[in-house]
Design a protein around this motif. Sequence first.
Motif, mmCIF file in Angstrom:
data_model
loop_
_atom_site.group_PDB
_atom_site.id
_atom_site.type_symbol
_atom_site.label_atom_id
_atom_site.label_comp_id
_atom_site.label_asym_id
_atom_site.label_seq_id
_atom_site.Cartn_x
_atom_site.Cartn_y
_atom_site.Cartn_z
ATOM 1 N N ASN A 1 0.797 -1.228 0.000
ATOM 2 C CA ASN A 1 0.000 0.000 0.000
ATOM 3 C C ASN A 1 0.833 1.283 0.000
ATOM 4 N N ASN A 2 2.147 1.140 -0.005
ATOM 5 C CA ASN A 2 2.999 2.330 -0.053
ATOM 6 C C ASN A 2 2.728 3.107 -1.346
ATOM 7 N N ASP A 3 2.883 4.425 -1.292
ATOM 8 C CA ASP A 3 2.692 5.270 -2.472
ATOM 9 C C ASP A 3 3.983 5.235 -3.311
ATOM 10 N N PHE A 4 4.008 4.309 -4.290
ATOM 11 C CA PHE A 4 5.208 4.127 -5.113
ATOM 12 C C PHE A 4 5.213 5.049 -6.347
ATOM 13 N N ASN A 5 4.124 5.818 -6.540
ATOM 14 C CA ASN A 5 3.977 6.587 -7.784
ATOM 15 C C ASN A 5 5.179 7.459 -8.116
ATOM 16 N N THR A 6 5.486 8.396 -7.209
ATOM 17 C CA THR A 6 6.588 9.310 -7.513
ATOM 18 C C THR A 6 7.931 8.595 -7.380
ATOM 19 N N VAL A 7 7.946 7.556 -6.521
ATOM 20 C CA VAL A 7 9.197 6.823 -6.300
ATOM 21 C C VAL A 7 9.680 6.197 -7.612
ATOM 22 N N VAL A 8 8.747 5.620 -8.358
ATOM 23 C CA VAL A 8 9.110 4.962 -9.621
ATOM 24 C C VAL A 8 9.747 5.978 -10.574
ATOM 25 N N LYS A 9 9.149 7.159 -10.645
ATOM 26 C CA LYS A 9 9.674 8.172 -11.582
ATOM 27 C C LYS A 9 11.072 8.612 -11.163
ATOM 28 N N SER A 10 11.256 8.829 -9.862
ATOM 29 C CA SER A 10 12.586 9.263 -9.394
ATOM 30 C C SER A 10 13.621 8.176 -9.621
ATOM 31 N N LEU A 11 13.188 6.930 -9.475
ATOM 32 C CA LEU A 11 14.105 5.812 -9.680
ATOM 33 C C LEU A 11 14.581 5.758 -11.137
ATOM 34 N N VAL A 12 13.660 5.995 -12.056
ATOM 35 C CA VAL A 12 14.024 6.002 -13.480
ATOM 36 C C VAL A 12 15.013 7.142 -13.751
ATOM 37 N N MET A 13 14.742 8.310 -13.132
ATOM 38 C CA MET A 13 15.663 9.441 -13.330
ATOM 39 C C MET A 13 17.055 9.122 -12.789
ATOM 40 N N LEU A 14 17.082 8.427 -11.660
ATOM 41 C CA LEU A 14 18.387 8.055 -11.078
ATOM 42 C C LEU A 14 19.141 7.124 -12.029
ATOM 43 N N ARG A 15 18.418 6.187 -12.629
ATOM 44 C CA ARG A 15 19.071 5.262 -13.572
ATOM 45 C C ARG A 15 19.595 6.019 -14.795
ATOM 46 N N GLN A 16 18.740 6.951 -15.295
ATOM 47 C CA GLN A 16 19.144 7.674 -16.508
ATOM 48 C C GLN A 16 20.355 8.575 -16.269
ATOM 49 N N SER A 17 20.537 9.001 -14.999
ATOM 50 C CA SER A 17 21.663 9.921 -14.763
ATOM 51 C C SER A 17 22.937 9.191 -14.305
ATOM 52 N N ASN A 18 22.879 7.864 -14.201
ATOM 53 C CA ASN A 18 24.067 7.099 -13.797
ATOM 54 C C ASN A 18 24.246 5.917 -14.732
ATOM 55 N N GLU A 19 25.261 5.994 -15.591
ATOM 56 C CA GLU A 19 25.349 4.950 -16.629
ATOM 57 C C GLU A 19 25.627 3.560 -16.078
ATOM 58 N N VAL B 1 24.258 2.349 -13.392
ATOM 59 C CA VAL B 1 23.034 1.773 -12.813
ATOM 60 C C VAL B 1 22.236 1.172 -13.971
ATOM 61 N N VAL B 2 22.241 -0.151 -14.047
ATOM 62 C CA VAL B 2 21.688 -0.815 -15.213
ATOM 63 C C VAL B 2 20.225 -1.209 -15.002
ATOM 64 N N VAL B 3 19.927 -1.641 -13.779
ATOM 65 C CA VAL B 3 18.564 -2.118 -13.494
ATOM 66 C C VAL B 3 18.023 -1.411 -12.265
ATOM 67 N N THR B 4 16.737 -1.024 -12.319
ATOM 68 C CA THR B 4 16.072 -0.516 -11.103
ATOM 69 C C THR B 4 14.740 -1.239 -10.979
ATOM 70 N N GLY B 5 14.254 -1.361 -9.768
ATOM 71 C CA GLY B 5 12.972 -2.053 -9.614
ATOM 72 C C GLY B 5 12.354 -1.833 -8.247
#
Length: 356
Positions: A105-123, A125-129
């Motif tokens: 039930n945690n609010d993962f909505n914004t977390v997912v977006k920030s996680l993708v941004m973190l991956r995109q800014s660090n070459e 970091v290959v996988v996030t989930g």
Amino acid sequence: MASKQMTQMLHMNQGQGETSYARNSSIQTAEQKRMKPLIEAVIAELCSSTSTLVPGKMVIVDMGCSTGPNALTLVSIAVKAVQDHCFQVQQPPPEVCLLLNDLPNNDFNTVVKSLVMLRQSNEHVVVTGITPGSFYERLYTSGSLHLVCSSNSLHWLSKAPEDLFKNHIPAYDMDKDARRQRHRIVLEAYAKQFRKDFTNFLKLRAKELVSKGRMVVSLVGRRSDVTATKFSYLSRTISQILSVMVSEGVIDKETFDSFYVPVYEPSSKEVREIIKEEGSFSIREMQVHDPTTDMNNALSTPSKFVNLLRALCEPILVQHFGDVMYEFVSTAERHWSMEGNLLGPYAMLAISLAKA
Ligand SMILES: C[S@@+](CC[C@H](N)C(=O)[O-])C[C@H]1O[C@@H](n2cnc3c(N)ncnc32)[C@H](O)[C@@H]1O
């Protein structure tokens, strides 16, 4: 609220509003910052240990990540530490996989977006989930994790203490004499539930970590072993507010008697004992901080105090009592004005562990 239902419902207040966890987590942010040197030291060791990291991949997990700015803090510290260490020793960085866990039930909505941004800014970091589920259950395959982090979460129990809810013993008796008489039984039931849950957490993570894998965790604890002060600050404060609401006829006594805040604040001694007894990990370092300054700042006005209580407990309160938040807020504000912010004999425990 008993057993399984509790963890299914448990989550911090969602969204970005005034009473959200995202906007009421400064005490926890301060603790995460204190964990930084522990995480950096562990990353340096992991990156230097060819036997642990073969073949150049690192899986890092944050358990109980929640929502808001704190959700990515620990994994970001770890990623930066990997980058800095590898640059310093002129070694190619490992491929990194970052996984975040919290209850479904945690609010993962914004977390997912920030996680993708973190991956995109660090070459590297290959996988996030995201791994929704309870950290008191198996969540990852055996021998697959290198570093498990967790901040401000492990004092949350898997459920109300069994010995209390099965025997219909209230956590906070309205009657002062009965409360005094049962004080020890209540505290022991909470301590027993924590021992069971924390032991289980250690066993599960020992299975999921690679050989010599590491953990850096922090949780709310208490400063001494004095039994009289053992009852959690959060449980006591919430119970005192709710008991006023019972006496004013806002909620009924039976409903109040069956409500348990699933939180236990252990002493560092208790935590050491459990880790030793369980046997899968050795303690590399344990730090005990006094969070009084952070708490004084975070609880300095009635509205800050109420917003923090709501951020942490509104979902479980509404689930158990229905929509009583309007009355809860006014009672909590009165409570703050009469009692101040009621700092308990608090301590924050930060522990660096190595799989034996
Ligand atoms: C106070 S928040 C801490 C969040 C964040 N780590 C921080 O330091 O700000 C505690 C988090 O632990 C999560 N939590 C509690 N019990 C859990 C469990 N059994 N499994 C996974 N997450 C849990 C809650 O949902 C909540 O998001």
